[in-house]
Scaffold this active site. Sequence first.
Site, PDB file in Angstrom:
ATOM      1  N   VAL A 295       0.836  -1.204   0.000  1.00  0.00           N
ATOM      2  CA  VAL A 295       0.000   0.000   0.000  1.00  0.00           C
ATOM      3  C   VAL A 295       0.874   1.258   0.000  1.00  0.00           C
ATOM      4  CG1 VAL A 295      -1.636   1.356   1.359  1.00  0.00           C
ATOM      5  CG2 VAL A 295      -1.981  -1.100   1.090  1.00  0.00           C
ATOM      6  N   ILE A 298       2.216   3.142  -3.234  1.00  0.00           N
ATOM      7  CA  ILE A 298       1.408   4.137  -3.943  1.00  0.00           C
ATOM      8  C   ILE A 298       1.468   5.456  -3.185  1.00  0.00           C
ATOM      9  CG2 ILE A 298      -0.875   4.700  -4.848  1.00  0.00           C
ATOM     10  CD1 ILE A 298       0.400   2.192  -6.065  1.00  0.00           C
ATOM     11  N   GLU A 300      -0.287   7.871  -2.196  1.00  0.00           N
ATOM     12  CA  GLU A 300      -1.712   8.229  -2.214  1.00  0.00           C
ATOM     13  C   GLU A 300      -1.963   9.696  -1.883  1.00  0.00           C
ATOM     14  OE1 GLU A 300      -0.532   6.661   1.764  1.00  0.00           O
ATOM     15  OE2 GLU A 300      -0.475   5.841  -0.251  1.00  0.00           O
ATOM     16  N   ASP A 342      -3.800  33.387 -31.931  1.00  0.00           N
ATOM     17  CA  ASP A 342      -4.530  34.231 -32.863  1.00  0.00           C
ATOM     18  C   ASP A 342      -3.741  35.526 -33.042  1.00  0.00           C
ATOM     19  OD1 ASP A 342      -6.598  35.054 -34.482  1.00  0.00           O
ATOM     20  OD2 ASP A 342      -7.813  35.823 -32.843  1.00  0.00           O
ATOM     21  N   ASN A 723       5.696   7.214   6.901  1.00  0.00           N
ATOM     22  CA  ASN A 723       4.999   7.843   5.774  1.00  0.00           C
ATOM     23  C   ASN A 723       4.205   9.064   6.231  1.00  0.00           C
ATOM     24  OD1 ASN A 723       6.006   5.978   4.005  1.00  0.00           O
ATOM     25  ND2 ASN A 723       4.192   4.676   4.006  1.00  0.00           N
ATOM     26  N   ASP A 727       5.889  11.929   4.432  1.00  0.00           N
ATOM     27  CA  ASP A 727       5.134  12.108   3.193  1.00  0.00           C
ATOM     28  C   ASP A 727       4.096  13.215   3.299  1.00  0.00           C
ATOM     29  OD1 ASP A 727       6.609   9.996   2.459  1.00  0.00           O
ATOM     30  OD2 ASP A 727       4.962   8.687   1.872  1.00  0.00           O
TER      31      ASP A 727
END
Length: 890
Positions: A295, A298, A300, A342, A723, A727
Amino acid sequence: MDEDTHLNLESVWHSLSLDNIYQTVNTSIKGLSDVEATKRLKANGANLIKHHNQKSVWQMIRDQITDLMIIVLIIAASLAFVLDGIYLHRVSIEGVVILVIVLINVVISVIQEIKANDALKALSKIGAPTAKVLRQGEISIIKSSEVVVGDIVYLEDGCIVPADIRLIETNNLAIQEATLTGESMPVDKFDDQPIAPNAILPERLNMAYSSCIVLRGNGYGVVVATGQNTQIGKIAQEIEHTPEEATPLKQKLNRLAKLLSLVGAIVCVIIIGVGLAYDINQWNQVLYVAIALGVSVIPEGLPAVATIIMALGVVKMSKANMLVRSLPAVESLGNVSVICTDKTGTLTKNQIIVTAIAHYGDIQQNNVNDPNHLDSHYTPLIYASVLCNNATLDPDHVQQVLGDGTEGALLALDHDFLRLRQTYPKIYEQPFDSDRKLMSTIHKINNINTVYTKGAVEELLKRCNSVCYQDQILVMTDETKTKIMTMANTMMQQGLRVLSFASKKISEIPNQHNINIEYDLSFLGLVGMMDAVREEVKPVILECQKAQIKTVMITGDHQITAVAVAKQLHIFQDNNIVVNGQDLSTMTDTQLQTACAQATVFARVSPKDKLRIVKTYQASGEIVAMTGDGVNDAPALKIANVGVSMGKSGTDVAKAAADLLLLDDNFTTIAKAIREGRRIYQNILKLVMFLVAGNIAEIIVLTLAILLNWTAPLTAVQILIVNLVTDTIPCIAIGLEPATDFIMLLKPNKKHFLLDKYALWNVFGYGFLIALLTLSAFSVGIFALDDTAQAITLSFVVLAISQLFFVFNLRSRTLSAFSPHQPRNILLFFTVMISLLLILIFVLVPVINAALNLCWISWWMWLLALGFAVVPIFVGEIQKIFMRNYHLTS
């Protein structure tokens, strides 16, 4: 006439004779009866732009939750709930966070898709409210939605054309078609001969198109197309059938999700297989560690943090005259490699100005003068320009012209033109006529009746027998005519619209209208005008070129005008080519792709051409930003990676189809948007590198430990805590990194994968380095201290702190982490300090460290852990020395 017949004829109405058209649409110059009109309205439907097949909100939600990245996140959340429920007997906080991330992304995506339909809604509102038609032999005013094919429609100054019309008769009729064709100048319309079938849209002078505005004159014609079959209706169909493309970042994140999902699955299988082989009785703990690690592979938190980063970027951009309608477009800006722009209103001011003026003396010397530096020799030419002129300035808005824009530009030659007109009022006028291409007025100048005439050079010269210069009247010779025409052609090749002027004295004023006074004239001179170029655009174009971003002009204007403007702005250079609409229509996709590599100007193009050009660049791997303001730009704006519309002058249709609005209508703002987009993209890239490198380190640590049959250096809970600390907390700060001074010198990332070679080496290199340092710390605890608890605590501290220190390596690829030239990011240091404080709490607070299976370690172990943890910074400094030398030599 049935629909199939109409579809076969829709592109050639301009090439058919009027008799043929009457027969095809079953009508006559007398128009339709009420009964027949009602019958046709019932059979073919209302004259409206319709849009079909809109997805419901539930369908949009379904499409979002079946996205690969979303599926991976849902699986990750489900596993987190199961694991925390079984082993920790609580609701998983990580699972809740992941589901909130999923919800945020789905809501944002659905909102963006709903906004995408706004273009069609806006398009349905731009038509004329009413129309003047001939029914039962009498003029009637009806709702424009009730206009049918075969109706005879009357057009007059100020009205909106209600349908596509083949003109029958015109009187000085001029129509503004800029929103449909991109043609900056009003188009003079004629009713005489059929036009070649392959004529492009701006050259179909015997047609009037739905939703265009009549600026001058009047006329009438027969309706040949209504609703979806009009040119504007075909644009609506292009918008509706143009698919929404996933942004480059989303495509790259999906590929990354596939790769990481595969890696996670492989890791789970290896850990479970090896762990069970060593001790089958520990299957539940092995399974827990394997799934938790799978898990954690990933990232997340990435979608949510990326969304927050982009949202904060949107707020910043709004303060710099950029309104972002589509959040994902922010990151797409960061890798734009081609800007299709343009001309009118974007590169130019959409304001016609006089840029060159020449009297007989100038022409003799093959020279033109600056209109800002005129002496008394130009007085007759200035009088003719201001007096033979029906335009004026809006008293409430001084810069706004009331009347024809070309005539309005001439007023600038005399800043006190109102006084001049009051002194010499108009006595008589011979109006402009599309056959003569001339206009004349009479004024009493010093008690002498004076005629002033202006118009097309070739037509005026036919009526001149002399030249007026320095109060002398000279005989007009063939040589003089040739010199005048040569000068006029030179000016036109420079993209100027050229008008010529003449005058004469007369004894009597005509006592009737339409008396011809345009003969025996004395030539006065030439005036050249063009849409004023935005001078501030030039340095921006050069900055884009340094950033390896190609600027391409796509316009409905004439090729000569387009190239002249492009040269002024450094868009068109010696090795470039220009492609016009007629050539483009005969090119195969392969030929167009080859042409796009060299072309920087596309002139006289249709709405379909614009769409095709954008698609061709995208097929070549380019990331395209498209700018525009007209209805004709909407399909290309929608399909481009980033659609950019003008906020002031843009039509509602263009604004609704675009991702980004320039509130100041200035091309320079696009460069600011790209700079901000690059900053955001680079920060998201840093974020991915940071998260993935940390996750790889965790995978390597546990995989090697299990392969060596060691005690696991980390428990599943400790992995989740690492994490959480590394993270989550620093991520927003990474996303708010300021832009470096050289960010516009970076190459756009046009590759399909998010991480380039440098990023991949860093992700795997530092992931392996951090894993090696963690295992080294664990080895010290196991083999030197013979204490498993302290070994696990050491590995936990080294893994967490080394990941936090790694973030300083990512701030720049070349600048030292200690360089004073690094842009300041106080928030990053603050969040790193918070994370370090949390690590101390987890290790030092007895109740918490017991819950996490950690223990107290002595001060020298802290120093040892810090010694291991700072290694990535020193490795990074050595790497950057080589990177700086590489950049200097290359």
